[in-house]
Design a protein around this motif. Structure first.
Motif, short mmCIF file in Angstrom:
data_model
loop_
_atom_site.label_atom_id
_atom_site.label_comp_id
_atom_site.label_asym_id
_atom_site.label_seq_id
_atom_site.Cartn_x
_atom_site.Cartn_y
_atom_site.Cartn_z
N GLU A 42 -0.34 -6.18 -6.18
CA GLU A 42 -1.64 -5.89 -6.80
C GLU A 42 -2.79 -6.53 -6.03
O GLU A 42 -3.85 -5.91 -5.86
CB GLU A 42 -1.63 -6.38 -8.25
N ARG A 62 -7.03 0.95 -5.72
CA ARG A 62 -7.09 -0.10 -6.74
C ARG A 62 -7.30 0.47 -8.15
O ARG A 62 -6.82 -0.12 -9.13
CB ARG A 62 -8.19 -1.11 -6.41
N LEU A 65 -4.18 0.97 -10.23
CA LEU A 65 -3.47 -0.19 -10.77
C LEU A 65 -3.81 -0.40 -12.24
O LEU A 65 -3.07 -1.09 -12.96
CB LEU A 65 -3.84 -1.45 -9.97
N GLN A 107 -5.78 -4.35 -4.25
CA GLN A 107 -7.09 -4.47 -4.89
C GLN A 107 -8.23 -4.17 -3.93
O GLN A 107 -9.28 -3.67 -4.32
CB GLN A 107 -7.28 -5.88 -5.47
N TYR A 162 0.82 -1.21 0.00
CA TYR A 162 0.00 0.00 0.00
C TYR A 162 0.86 1.27 0.00
O TYR A 162 0.62 2.18 -0.82
CB TYR A 162 -0.96 0.00 1.19
#
Length: 426
Positions: free
Chosen positions: A374, A383, A386, A378, A132
């Motif tokens: 990832e 998210r 990404l 998510q 994060y």
């Protein structure tokens, strides 16, 4: 609410009446009487102090400072690994200062913080910093890599603004509410100043800071410093003008005047750039594998090979040039038609009046996060980012293609290079 010149004038007047700050305005300034001054537009944010010496150093303190060792973002116990990765990066000549170890980050100069932020940090931190904080940090890296480009589009400015707003919004979630300093807030205004004045290098303090050493040489005692500097500049200007009145044969006098003249005064003379071979050229033998890359017309022109080339202000060298032990001036970006490609210069070839670089082309892909990062992000409010190409100036090398003969005019820039990664450098 966006500040305007009128609102700032009103705040300043109110602050004068109350004797206390109003919306950050502590009082009036003499410059407010200048009719051509638009205060919120003319007083810009210097990214050298705001971002590099402010935000970047604050982040390094969070990650490496022992006072944060119980936090998720703490990586101060992995400095050896980070330094090992940092030392693996081979840098080109135009990065003037070799990066010092992370244990010395408190003493880094602004230029070291700049190279760390734009070029080195993401390859070094990937897989070490928790997912994060890493993805959150990549928003800052992406935005600043765009805002410091030589040429920037309106869409890129808008994207940078979006990324910086999200970086600031999520900052207290990662580093705590008390971490919200003025430097973090000022990030939100950088994109707007770029719209008004161009890329950040157009109004940074780097140029002024680099002149400090010259100004220091003009001062020889502690009294009348202003007079000393003024006299030195005036004399330098006069000495520079005197050169036009000397005869061409009076070389000794010209040399003396040049020695006495100050480097501070740089004349606005047109720069004439050339491209030329450096070092000894050797005939290219028919048995050489490079010879087979030449067309039949080039083969009859008595082609020669050489190891170094100066193009404008940059000196490129090939992998075969072994005297450059600490610098990598051979990993480059070049144009193949309309596509930008990457590779390593193996040698240079001259055929007639044309010069070419023999390049081992790389297979590359854009920088991406690993699967673990990832998956963890998510479930967070980051998210959506990404799906973007974050850190688009960084590429992974995934393999090699064929060797390619590229005209030297199509070689665009040098790149820093790390094991299995190529970092595109502006």
């Amino acid at each position: 609410m966006e500040r305007t010149h009128h609102s700032m004038l009103q705040n300043a007047l109110e602050a004068c009446r109350k004797g206390e700050a109003v919306h950050g305005m502590k009082g009036a300034s003499a410059m407010m009487s200048l009719q051509y001054i638009d205060i919120p537009k003319c007083f810009v944010i210097d990214w050298m102090h705001n971002v590099l010496l402010g935000v970047v150093k604050a982040l390094l303190n969070f990650w490496l400072g022992s006072t944060h060792k119980d936090k998720d973002f703490f990586i101060g116990n992995k400095i050896s690994l980070l330094n090992q990765r940092l030392k693996q990066i081979q840098i080109p000549d135009f990065i003037s200062r070799r990066q010092r170890g992370l244990e010395e980050h408190a003493h880094w100069k602004a230029s070291e913080c700049r190279e760390w932020l734009i070029h080195f940090s993401m390859p070094v931190l990937s897989g070490v910093l928790k997912p994060y904080p890493l993805v959150h940090y990549s928003l800052l890296v992406t935005a600043m890599s765009l805002l410091t480009k030589d040429v920037i589009s309106q869409d890129e400015v808008d994207l940078s603004e979006q990324l910086l707003f999200e970086f600031c919004r999520q900052f207290p979630n990662v580093y705590g509410v008390t971490s919200q300093t003025m430097n973090i807030h000022l990030l939100k205004h950088l994109a707007n100043f770029t719209r008004l004045h161009g890329p950040l290098f157009c109004f940074s303090c780097f140029g002024f800071e680099s002149m400090n050493s010259y100004l220091m040489k003009m001062v020889h005692e502690s009294r009348y410093i202003n007079n000393q500097v003024s006299f030195a500049i005036a004399m330098s200007k006069q000495l520079s003008n005197m050169l036009d009145h000397f005869d061409d044969g009076d070389s000794d006098t010209k040399h003396l005047v040049n020695q006495l003249g100050s480097k501070v005064l740089l004349e606005n003379k047109e720069q004439i750039y050339h491209t030329f071979a450096m070092g000894k050229e050797k005939s290219l033998q028919r048995t050489d594998p490079v010879f087979r890359l030449l067309t039949s017309e080039m083969q009859v022109e008595s082609p020669t090979a050489f190891l170094r080339l100066q193009k404008e202000v940059n000196i490129y060298h090939s992998e075969g040039y072994h005297q450059a032990k600490t610098r990598n001036n051979y990993t480059v970006a070049f144009m193949d038609g309309d596509e930008e490609e990457f590779g390593s210069i193996l040698s240079f070839v001259r055929s007639g009046h044309d010069m070419y670089a023999v390049i081992q082309q790389f297979e590359t892909r854009h920088f991406s996060f690993d699967e673990e990062t990832e998956m963890e992000v998510q479930a967070s409010n980051l998210r959506q980012y990404l799906q973007m190409t974050l850190c688009s100036h960084i590429y992974h090398i995934t393999g090699q293609k064929d060797r390619k003969l590229v005209r030297v005019e199509h070689v665009k820039k040098m790149c820093a290079h790390k094991c299995n990664q190529s970092i595109k450098v502006y």
